[in-house]
Write a protein that holds these residues in place. Structure first.
Motif, PDB file in Angstrom:
ATOM      1  N   LYS A 100      -6.052  -4.387   5.154  1.00  0.00           N
ATOM      2  CA  LYS A 100      -4.959  -5.096   5.668  1.00  0.00           C
ATOM      3  C   LYS A 100      -4.781  -6.242   6.029  1.00  0.00           C
ATOM      4  CE  LYS A 100      -2.934  -0.552   4.863  1.00  0.00           C
ATOM      5  NZ  LYS A 100      -2.420   0.250   5.903  1.00  0.00           N
ATOM      6  N   GLU A 159       1.252  -8.525  -5.388  1.00  0.00           N
ATOM      7  CA  GLU A 159       1.092  -7.180  -6.852  1.00  0.00           C
ATOM      8  C   GLU A 159       0.949  -6.349  -6.249  1.00  0.00           C
ATOM      9  OE1 GLU A 159      -0.832 -11.372  -7.030  1.00  0.00           O
ATOM     10  OE2 GLU A 159      -1.211  -9.363  -5.535  1.00  0.00           O
ATOM     11  N   ILE A 160       1.551  -5.330  -6.916  1.00  0.00           N
ATOM     12  CA  ILE A 160       1.047  -4.003  -7.096  1.00  0.00           C
ATOM     13  C   ILE A 160      -0.455  -3.939  -7.042  1.00  0.00           C
ATOM     14  CG2 ILE A 160       1.350  -1.606  -8.391  1.00  0.00           C
ATOM     15  CD1 ILE A 160       3.929  -2.172  -5.924  1.00  0.00           C
ATOM     16  N   THR A 161      -1.348  -3.515  -6.512  1.00  0.00           N
ATOM     17  CA  THR A 161      -2.359  -2.603  -7.167  1.00  0.00           C
ATOM     18  C   THR A 161      -3.020  -1.299  -6.776  1.00  0.00           C
ATOM     19  OG1 THR A 161      -3.291  -2.906  -4.859  1.00  0.00           O
ATOM     20  CG2 THR A 161      -2.756  -4.811  -5.569  1.00  0.00           C
ATOM     21  N   ASP A 182      -9.202  -1.413   0.907  1.00  0.00           N
ATOM     22  CA  ASP A 182      -7.952  -2.765   1.841  1.00  0.00           C
ATOM     23  C   ASP A 182      -8.596  -2.889   3.282  1.00  0.00           C
ATOM     24  OD1 ASP A 182      -6.039  -4.434   1.979  1.00  0.00           O
ATOM     25  OD2 ASP A 182      -4.344  -2.525   0.784  1.00  0.00           O
ATOM     26  N   TRP A 223      -4.556  -0.379  -5.038  1.00  0.00           N
ATOM     27  CA  TRP A 223      -4.821   0.955  -3.165  1.00  0.00           C
ATOM     28  C   TRP A 223      -2.914   0.661  -3.013  1.00  0.00           C
ATOM     29  CZ3 TRP A 223      -7.844  -2.556  -6.086  1.00  0.00           C
ATOM     30  CH2 TRP A 223      -9.307  -2.267  -5.947  1.00  0.00           C
ATOM     31  N   SER A 224      -2.289   0.033  -3.712  1.00  0.00           N
ATOM     32  CA  SER A 224      -0.967   0.609  -3.618  1.00  0.00           C
ATOM     33  C   SER A 224      -0.075   1.855  -2.751  1.00  0.00           C
ATOM     34  CB  SER A 224       0.118  -0.200  -4.490  1.00  0.00           C
ATOM     35  OG  SER A 224      -0.120  -2.096  -3.908  1.00  0.00           O
ATOM     36  N   ASN A 225       0.315   1.805  -1.455  1.00  0.00           N
ATOM     37  CA  ASN A 225       0.911   2.739  -1.949  1.00  0.00           C
ATOM     38  C   ASN A 225       0.565   4.650  -0.993  1.00  0.00           C
ATOM     39  OD1 ASN A 225       3.519   2.125  -1.435  1.00  0.00           O
ATOM     40  ND2 ASN A 225       3.245   1.841  -4.346  1.00  0.00           N
ATOM     41  N   LYS A 226      -0.995   4.239  -1.512  1.00  0.00           N
ATOM     42  CA  LYS A 226      -1.553   5.432  -1.610  1.00  0.00           C
ATOM     43  C   LYS A 226      -2.375   5.682   0.138  1.00  0.00           C
ATOM     44  CE  LYS A 226      -3.489   5.513  -6.225  1.00  0.00           C
ATOM     45  NZ  LYS A 226      -2.360   5.564  -6.320  1.00  0.00           N
ATOM     46  N   ARG A 265      -1.067  -9.488   2.649  1.00  0.00           N
ATOM     47  CA  ARG A 265       0.133  -8.545   2.029  1.00  0.00           C
ATOM     48  C   ARG A 265      -0.083  -8.806   0.594  1.00  0.00           C
ATOM     49  NH1 ARG A 265       4.044  -9.372   5.141  1.00  0.00           N
ATOM     50  NH2 ARG A 265       3.593  -8.058   6.921  1.00  0.00           N
TER      51      ARG A 265
END
Length: 322
Positions: A284, A290-292, A282, A294-297, A287
């Motif tokens: 970046k 959706e929550i994917t 990702d 890859w989110s918050n990792k 933005r």
């Protein structure tokens, strides 16, 4: 600066012709101190990787460096289906039939050795991973603090936005254990990944090989001999009179990160289906609403460019002067 202590490194390796080159290069690099080799399947099966690691250290006169044997199976207990004997020779070292080494691996497993070395030198050990990432994933599972204790993990792996080298989607090290790679990339450790999109720019040519042959360096002579099989493979697979210096380039990323430029983002690995082993960064640039997956990792650094002429020159200078 002369006052700096050399950086302690452990090389996780599946030797391999370019691994042999990378190990010799690390031993010839005053900026780093090799404190151990851990072995993994990849170019060869784990048992042979251990034998080759011991042999290379004996040849280099560095039997003081311990070798810890790594996993024989993937993180999900799969067996190794594919080894690259057609690239590196049946013995992994260019079919030279070297005598068996006298040394033995230490009692500790690779994962335990990694955990203990990181624990006793917190923040001070750089782990250079040149094969599938099974041992590193096992170390993460063995000790929740491993990702905090290990200084940096420099990984040869992935093919970012280019074709893989096992098939169009996957690079060999990630393909060797995609589940382990996903665990490592999302572990939160300080990670630098160098993929084949970058290492394919670092080429040792036929004339470089002749320079090695004409040098008096003992490592240069040894490498000239084992490189025959590797050159033949590249000639057939890529139609080129040169070989890619995957592993040596990654050792130099540990020695001098400024030889590369990087972008930072979250990397996930596809673990099933026809794109098993695909690495997706990702970057970046968007933005996502959706929550994917890859989110918050945690993010990692991914190499995007390399000063290839400088890398090749460093490899040549250090190996010829040996």
């Amino acid at each position: 600066m002369a006052t700096d202590q050399p950086k302690k490194i452990i090389i996780d390796t599946d030797p391999g012709i370019d691994d042999a080159m990378a190990i010799f290069l690390a031993l010839r690099s005053p900026e780093v101190e090799v404190i151990g080799l851990t072995t993994i399947y990849g170019n060869v099966y784990t048992t042979l990787a251990t034998r080759n690691a011991l042999h290379l250290l004996e040849f280099a006169g560095r039997t003081d460096i311990p070798v810890a044997e790594g996993s024989h199976v993937t993180l999900t207990k799969g067996t190794k289906l594919r080894i690259a004997d057609f690239v590196h020779g049946a013995d992994g070292l260019g079919n030279q039939d070297f005598p068996p080494p006298e040394g033995k691996p230490i009692e500790e497993s690779a994962a335990a050795f990694l955990v203990n070395q990181a624990k006793s030198n917190p923040g001070k050990v750089t782990l250079v991973a040149l094969g599938p990432l099974t041992n590193i994933a096992l170390a993460i599972q063995l000790d929740p603090d491993f990702t905090k204790n290990i200084g940096q993990i420099v990984i040869l792996g992935g093919a970012f936005a280019v074709n893989g080298n096992v098939n169009p989607s996957a690079e060999a090290n990630i393909f060797g254990d995609p589940d382990a790679a996903d665990v490592v990339f999302t572990s939160g450790a300080d990670i630098l990944v160098v993929g084949i999109n970058v290492t394919h720019q670092v080429v040792l040519t036929g004339s470089d090989r002749e320079k090695l042959a004409s040098s008096n360096g003992k490592f240069a002579q040894y490498l000239h001999k084992i490189l025959g099989v590797y050159f033949s493979y590249h000639s057939e697979a890529y139609n080129t009179n040169g070989v890619y210096l995957h592993d040596p380039a990654v050792v130099l990323a540990a020695v001098d990160p400024s030889l590369f430029t990087y972008i930072e983002g979250v990397v996930r690995v596809q673990t099933s289906g026809i794109t098993r082993g695909l690495t997706i960064l990702d970057n970046k640039q968007k933005r996502f609403g959706e929550i994917t997956e890859w989110s918050n990792k945690p993010t990692v650094k991914v190499a995007v460019t390399v000063d290839a002429p400088r890398v090749v020159k460093l490899v040549m200078d250090r190996l010829m002067d040996s």
